[in-house]
Design a protein around this motif. Structure first.
Motif, mmCIF file in Angstrom:
data_model
loop_
_atom_site.group_PDB
_atom_site.id
_atom_site.type_symbol
_atom_site.label_atom_id
_atom_site.label_comp_id
_atom_site.label_asym_id
_atom_site.label_seq_id
_atom_site.Cartn_x
_atom_site.Cartn_y
_atom_site.Cartn_z
ATOM 1 N N PHE A 140 0.713 -1.132 0.026
ATOM 2 C CA PHE A 140 0.183 -0.185 -0.066
ATOM 3 C C PHE A 140 0.780 1.261 0.034
ATOM 4 N N ALA A 141 0.235 2.196 -0.720
ATOM 5 C CA ALA A 141 0.727 3.620 -0.514
ATOM 6 C C ALA A 141 -0.832 4.257 0.041
ATOM 7 N N LEU A 142 -0.752 5.021 1.155
ATOM 8 C CA LEU A 142 -2.169 5.601 1.775
ATOM 9 C C LEU A 142 -2.077 6.780 2.008
ATOM 10 N N VAL A 143 -2.989 7.573 1.803
ATOM 11 C CA VAL A 143 -3.136 9.015 2.301
ATOM 12 C C VAL A 143 -4.450 9.210 2.740
ATOM 13 N N PHE A 144 -4.258 9.644 4.078
ATOM 14 C CA PHE A 144 -5.611 9.841 4.865
ATOM 15 C C PHE A 144 -6.073 11.584 5.019
#
Length: 608
Positions: free
Chosen positions: A156-160
């Motif tokens: 994953f590459a995640l941005v919240f």
């Protein structure tokens, strides 16, 4: 693969999010969306298809806000629908995601048992719902992400984003790239430097397992053990201006025609033109005389570049070479001898299988060398030695100039190996360097065959099946030609070693079936001509790619003979790649497919 952009800004972000997503469109996508924070409230807009559809959606329902995230999605879990597009959003969190969450079913079942209501088919929604679960139990956004990340299996590459937190954005990476951009009173997150190019030139790449908390004025990075970490801030050399098509109809056409320039730039880096020598040996942390075996690993088009290089290393340096597609290499646990050399080839430098293969090779204590087009990529950063191709941004999904750039680097490396091992004399090196220096001119001459190739493509476009044949280094090029045609025209095509024709493929040949024969006049030319005669006897339409001498001695009847400039046979694949690419391109144009962004394909495959 998918594209990510996030901005914690001082001014409205929607237009800048869309601009960044446009820069990422070349990676391939089938839906897109953005989410923003406006006075603390989360607002989301998503659409299926091209970014124009998302822009229409935003005109119909405008959103504001100085903080936002955007995403171009290439469907993995769940069809390309609006509900499956990113961002995935719950009451208190919005998230965009590149990669695959392998345990999402278990997480979903657990969270549904706790009362969560899922509205998409995606694995990504499980991430949003998991963070939401912790938020509802009183965790802060940082605490919720920190608690969630160890529970996610996969890549994953995640941005919240978080409701009520206009000055906060959190990003995390495991197996999929993510970069932080530094602005003045603003901070950014992007899936690569291209996403951030029009926002800032100051970037740092998160390392494996890192997660970062961003506000407008700072970033705090934690490593996989949740310890504070410092990562080097680099200057990006990617132009902030959008790459355009110039006067070409498609990026692929432009990139095909850029190849003389690309080869010239690459030669200038690896060849001493004045001395007519390869200038690589002094940069390598090993000596080729100490290397017993080379392992070459890559995917797709890059693997065919590796196949051609195998011939070069064996012929010029007399070195044993083993070749693997990365998806097989990473799981079969190959035996690598300590001190040998492993070469990894990737245009983006982010190819998931190739990166995993590199990491395995490092555990075996071999020398690692990467041939990449992006020197700040994960594969480049994790390799012992990096040899950059100088192709510049390649926007068309089907690789063209990056492929020939890879071949040029590998050719120079093979000559350096031969010289270092004493298999090539000084006069041999000078002769081979002179041949390499001729390549840009020869490619420019080969481009002159385009009008003839365009006519031939009309016949190819009518076909359901096409065969490509070649011997020696032309065999991998036949595989590459078939791949190009499949990728962008959707015509079924297969590449074969010409000597294998009678071992099965000849059964496919029927009346008027196109058979592309790649046959420069070399030591195996007459063998290939014999195979052409077998094709002609069964009614196949032969399209011969050869030089003037080959054209004069090819006695089989052909539908078309494309005559390329005379040249020494060793490095012919770099020139013969041109008609192979043009044939696929013009066939696709006549059929009317999306040449630059063919269906189901992504530019950079960052998941398995």
């Amino acid at each position: 693969m998918c594209g990510i952009i996030g901005i914690v800004g001082r001014e409205p972000v929607v237009d800048r999010l869309i601009d960044s997503l446009r820069r990422l469109a070349y990676r391939g996508y089938d839906s897109a969306g953005i989410a923003t924070l406006e006075h603390g409230a989360l607002t989301c807009r998503r659409s299926v298809g091209k970014l124009n559809n998302l822009e229409h959606c935003l005109r119909e329902g405008p959103v504001g806000g100085h903080t936002g995230i955007g995403h171009t999605r290439w469907a993995t879990h769940g069809r390309p629908t609006e509900s499956n597009a990113h961002p995935q959003i719950t009451a208190n969190v919005a998230v965009v995601h590149n990669g695959i969450i392998e345990n999402f079913r278990e997480l979903r079942a657990e969270l549904e048992a706790e009362g969560a209501r899922f509205v998409s088919e995606t694995d990504t929604e499980a991430v949003a719902q998991l963070v939401e679960f912790y938020l509802k139990r009183g965790y802060s956004p940082q605490e919720a992400v920190k608690a969630s990340l160890p529970r996610l299996q996969g890549t994953f590459a995640l941005v919240f984003l978080f409701k009520g937190h206009d000055d906060l954005m959190i990003g995390a990476r495991k197996g999929s790239p993510l970069a932080i951009g530094y602005g003045r009173g603003e901070m950014y997150l992007g899936s690569d430097a291209m996403a951030l190019a029009q926002l800032t030139e100051d970037i740092c790449y998160l390392e494996e397992g890192d997660w970062a908390v961003l506000t407008r004025n700072e970033s705090v990075i934690y490593d996989a053990q949740d310890r504070l970490a410092r990562r080097e801030v680099l200057k990006s050399d990617i132009s902030p201006f959008p790459v355009d098509k110039a006067n070409y109809r498609h990026f692929m056409a432009k990139e095909i025609h850029e190849q003389p320039e690309v080869m010239g730039r690459t030669l200038a880096r690896y060849v001493d033109v004045t001395a007519e020598r390869i200038k690589l040996s002094q940069e390598l942390p090993f000596h080729f005389s100490d290397i017993q075996r080379i392992s070459i690993t890559a995917c797709g088009t890059a693997s065919y570049a590796g196949s051609i290089a195998k011939y070069w290393f064996e012929q010029l340096a007399r070195m044993s070479v083993e070749l693997d597609v990365a998806s097989e290499f990473r799981y079969r646990e190959p035996l690598l001898r300590k001190g040998d050399l492993a070469i990894f080839i990737s245009q983006s430098g982010e190819t998931a299988d190739t990166l995993a293969a590199l990491r395995y090779a490092k555990t075996q204590q071999v020398h690692t060398l990467s041939v990449v087009n992006v020197p700040t990529s994960s594969i480049a950063r994790e390799s012992e030695t990096v040899l950059q191709t100088f192709a510049g941004p390649e926007i068309g999904v089907a690789s063209t100039k990056a492929f020939t750039g890879q071949l040029m680097v590998l050719a120079a490396l093979a000559v350096a190996a031969g010289k270092a091992r004493g298999e090539l004399s000084e006069s041999d090196e000078i002769r081979l360097v002179r041949e390499l220096l001729e390549i840009p001119r020869l490619i420019a001459a080969a481009l002159g065959s385009e009008p003839q190739i365009e006519k031939v493509a009309r016949e190819i476009a009518k076909s359901r099946d096409v065969l490509y044949l070649g011997r020696g280094t032309s065999f991998p090029l036949a595989l590459e030609g078939a791949l190009k045609l499949k990728e962008i025209s959707y015509i079924h095509a297969e590449g074969y070693a010409a000597g294998e024709l009678k071992h099965g493929p000849i059964a496919l040949i029927g009346e008027n079936m196109p058979v592309v024969a790649i046959a420069p006049y070399d030591q195996v030319f007459h063998k290939t001509v014999s195979n052409m005669q077998e094709v002609a006897a069964r009614g196949g339409n032969i399209i011969l790619m050869t030089d003037a001498k080959g054209a004069s001695e090819a006695i089989a009847h052909t539908l078309a003979t494309i005559v390329l400039p005379d040249m020494a046979a060793t490095f012919a694949p770099m020139v013969y790649a041109i008609p192979v690419q043009l044939l696929a391109y013009h066939a696709a144009v006549m059929i009317g497919t999306d040449v630059d962004q063919p269906r189901n394909l992504a530019k950079s495959v960052t998941v398995e």
